[in-house]
Write a protein that holds these residues in place. Sequence first.
Motif, mmCIF file in Angstrom:
data_model
loop_
_atom_site.group_PDB
_atom_site.id
_atom_site.type_symbol
_atom_site.label_atom_id
_atom_site.label_comp_id
_atom_site.label_asym_id
_atom_site.label_seq_id
_atom_site.Cartn_x
_atom_site.Cartn_y
_atom_site.Cartn_z
ATOM 1 N N GLU A 1 59.348 47.377 52.141
ATOM 2 C CA GLU A 1 58.235 47.432 51.369
ATOM 3 C C GLU A 1 57.798 46.253 50.729
ATOM 4 O O GLU A 1 56.811 46.170 50.075
ATOM 5 N N ARG A 2 58.822 45.184 50.697
ATOM 6 C CA ARG A 2 58.468 43.986 50.140
ATOM 7 C C ARG A 2 57.184 43.387 50.478
ATOM 8 O O ARG A 2 56.951 43.291 51.787
ATOM 9 N N SER A 3 56.623 42.588 49.663
ATOM 10 C CA SER A 3 55.442 41.871 50.073
ATOM 11 C C SER A 3 56.445 40.578 50.618
ATOM 12 O O SER A 3 57.331 39.982 50.042
ATOM 13 N N LEU A 4 55.513 39.870 51.484
ATOM 14 C CA LEU A 4 56.250 38.665 52.089
ATOM 15 C C LEU A 4 55.624 37.525 52.184
ATOM 16 O O LEU A 4 54.175 37.642 52.222
ATOM 17 N N GLN A 5 55.980 36.459 51.903
ATOM 18 C CA GLN A 5 55.435 34.974 51.842
ATOM 19 C C GLN A 5 56.111 34.100 52.759
ATOM 20 O O GLN A 5 57.355 34.095 52.872
ATOM 21 N N LEU A 6 55.141 33.132 53.350
ATOM 22 C CA LEU A 6 55.650 32.034 54.121
ATOM 23 C C LEU A 6 54.951 30.914 54.243
ATOM 24 O O LEU A 6 53.573 31.101 53.786
ATOM 25 N N ALA B 1 51.414 25.959 64.559
ATOM 26 C CA ALA B 1 51.990 26.638 65.647
ATOM 27 C C ALA B 1 52.206 28.318 65.309
ATOM 28 O O ALA B 1 51.931 28.845 66.254
ATOM 29 N N GLY B 2 52.602 28.218 63.869
ATOM 30 C CA GLY B 2 52.886 29.597 63.647
ATOM 31 C C GLY B 2 51.768 30.693 63.212
ATOM 32 O O GLY B 2 52.001 31.824 63.083
ATOM 33 N N LYS B 3 50.418 29.887 62.617
ATOM 34 C CA LYS B 3 49.699 30.575 62.011
ATOM 35 C C LYS B 3 49.134 31.935 62.797
ATOM 36 O O LYS B 3 49.079 32.808 62.163
ATOM 37 N N ARG B 4 48.810 31.611 64.031
ATOM 38 C CA ARG B 4 48.469 32.761 64.790
ATOM 39 C C ARG B 4 48.910 33.964 64.853
ATOM 40 O O ARG B 4 48.871 35.199 64.732
ATOM 41 N N GLY C 1 49.812 40.284 60.279
ATOM 42 C CA GLY C 1 49.124 40.958 58.971
ATOM 43 C C GLY C 1 49.129 39.925 57.732
ATOM 44 O O GLY C 1 48.848 40.506 56.856
ATOM 45 N N PHE C 2 49.633 38.646 58.169
ATOM 46 C CA PHE C 2 49.793 37.772 57.202
ATOM 47 C C PHE C 2 48.249 37.098 56.763
ATOM 48 O O PHE C 2 47.410 37.058 57.840
ATOM 49 N N THR C 3 47.766 37.123 55.338
ATOM 50 C CA THR C 3 46.649 36.100 55.320
ATOM 51 C C THR C 3 46.969 35.071 54.511
ATOM 52 O O THR C 3 47.715 34.939 53.530
ATOM 53 N N GLU C 4 45.968 33.866 54.522
ATOM 54 C CA GLU C 4 46.282 32.567 53.438
ATOM 55 C C GLU C 4 46.195 32.962 52.046
ATOM 56 O O GLU C 4 45.090 33.799 51.764
ATOM 57 N N ALA C 5 47.014 32.527 51.209
ATOM 58 C CA ALA C 5 46.987 32.884 49.520
ATOM 59 C C ALA C 5 46.652 31.724 49.045
ATOM 60 O O ALA C 5 46.318 31.832 47.932
ATOM 61 N N ALA C 6 47.237 30.718 49.623
ATOM 62 C CA ALA C 6 47.045 29.181 48.848
ATOM 63 C C ALA C 6 47.335 28.137 49.730
ATOM 64 O O ALA C 6 47.612 28.272 50.869
ATOM 65 N N LEU C 7 47.303 27.191 49.313
ATOM 66 C CA LEU C 7 47.465 25.904 50.226
ATOM 67 C C LEU C 7 48.720 24.971 49.344
ATOM 68 O O LEU C 7 48.913 24.965 48.418
ATOM 69 N N MET D 1 50.807 31.562 53.292
ATOM 70 C CA MET D 1 50.388 32.961 53.784
ATOM 71 C C MET D 1 51.279 34.336 53.294
ATOM 72 O O MET D 1 52.535 34.045 53.168
ATOM 73 N N VAL D 2 50.563 35.176 52.881
ATOM 74 C CA VAL D 2 51.270 36.496 52.502
ATOM 75 C C VAL D 2 50.742 37.800 53.119
ATOM 76 O O VAL D 2 49.646 37.993 53.524
ATOM 77 N N LYS D 3 51.981 38.429 53.253
ATOM 78 C CA LYS D 3 51.736 40.130 53.872
ATOM 79 C C LYS D 3 51.891 40.867 52.606
ATOM 80 O O LYS D 3 52.955 40.961 52.010
ATOM 81 N N GLY D 4 50.859 41.591 51.911
ATOM 82 C CA GLY D 4 51.004 42.224 50.755
ATOM 83 C C GLY D 4 50.346 41.651 49.563
ATOM 84 O O GLY D 4 49.598 40.899 49.699
#
Length: 304
Positions: free
Chosen positions: A119-124, A129-132, A138-144, A280-283
Amino acid sequence: MPTAGKINAIEHKLQYRPEPLMTNTAFTVREMRETDLPTCLEFTQQVKWPHRMGDWQLHFSQGNGSIIENAQGDIVGCILWWDYGDEYATVGLVVVPAHMQGNGLGRKLMDTVMSQTGERSLQLVATVAGKRLYQQCGFTEAALIYQVQGQLAGAVEPLSSDAGIKPLDTNNLADIITIDAAAYGCSRASLLTAVAQQGKGLVAYRDGKAVGYAMLRTSGHGQTLGPVLADDDDTAKALISQVLASETGFIRFDLTERAKGIQPWLESLGLAQVDEVSLMVKGEFLPARASGSHIYSLVSQAFG
Ligand SMILES: CC(C)(COP(=O)(O)OP(=O)(O)OC[C@H]1O[C@@H](n2cnc3c(N)ncnc32)[C@H](O)[C@@H]1OP(=O)(O)O)[C@@H](O)C(=O)NCCC(=O)NCCS
């Protein structure tokens, strides 16, 4: 203007996907072992990342790694995640060598991590190359994040702020773990203890209370300055300038948007922006609910 024929050819090229080399079942995922690290290091060297074996060992010792093998037992991909408690984890060092890409191995590695992290939220931090792949997961951009680096232009003049600055040692490690947890939104105690053992650091105090810290360690092409936390730009500059005062050579930062105000000063030291990447973050993006001091620089793109 391109002709209709040329447009069709371009569209065909964009839509074309090579046939998979093998079905996904020909590959198995297993836990990463220390003996896998030389191959993992080769993978990051192939994609021109600056990791040295010491960086791999730090990320491996603090993380949960998986590798993917083909039917012959050759390693054809790797991934790690770092556990910051029940709510949050970061993911990184995701590499599939060029000749194996486009066969669903990246997705298989991400699926492994998404099931292990529950259930953890995930950040990367995503490469182009990896964005798509991450968007598909299910990850979306959260910051630069701004990668800033270079050879120090000369001796760094130590600056002061209205905060008192002390060396980081075993007596005040607990202070930085506390302010880091408030700023990051969850505890990174094990990671910060390990990074403190690898290099040196400073802690800023105001009215007897810790308000910031900076850590410098050998990494990549030279040294990495991170994390840096501070409650204002002057304190961030004081911490950074004092920790760099006796240093020479190559320094890297992975700066957050909060650090934009000190970037011109960093540039005057010889440290210029070389890349801008998506966090990018999921959650839920836990650092967004932070209180107290602000994060200026990451430990690494993988650790967050
Ligand atoms: C990013 C990376 C890990 C992706 O790995 P990968 O194994 O190529 O990823 P996948 O095959 O799972 O997915 C990639 C593409 O192949 C497609 N694909 C997935 N399964 C497929 C299959 N069976 N057959 C054909 N294509 C497939 C995916 O849809 C995706 O296509 P798209 O991007 O056009 O949507 C890899 O490109 C890499 O290591 N790059 C260099 C290092 C890097 O940048 N890592 C990311 C760090 S954040």
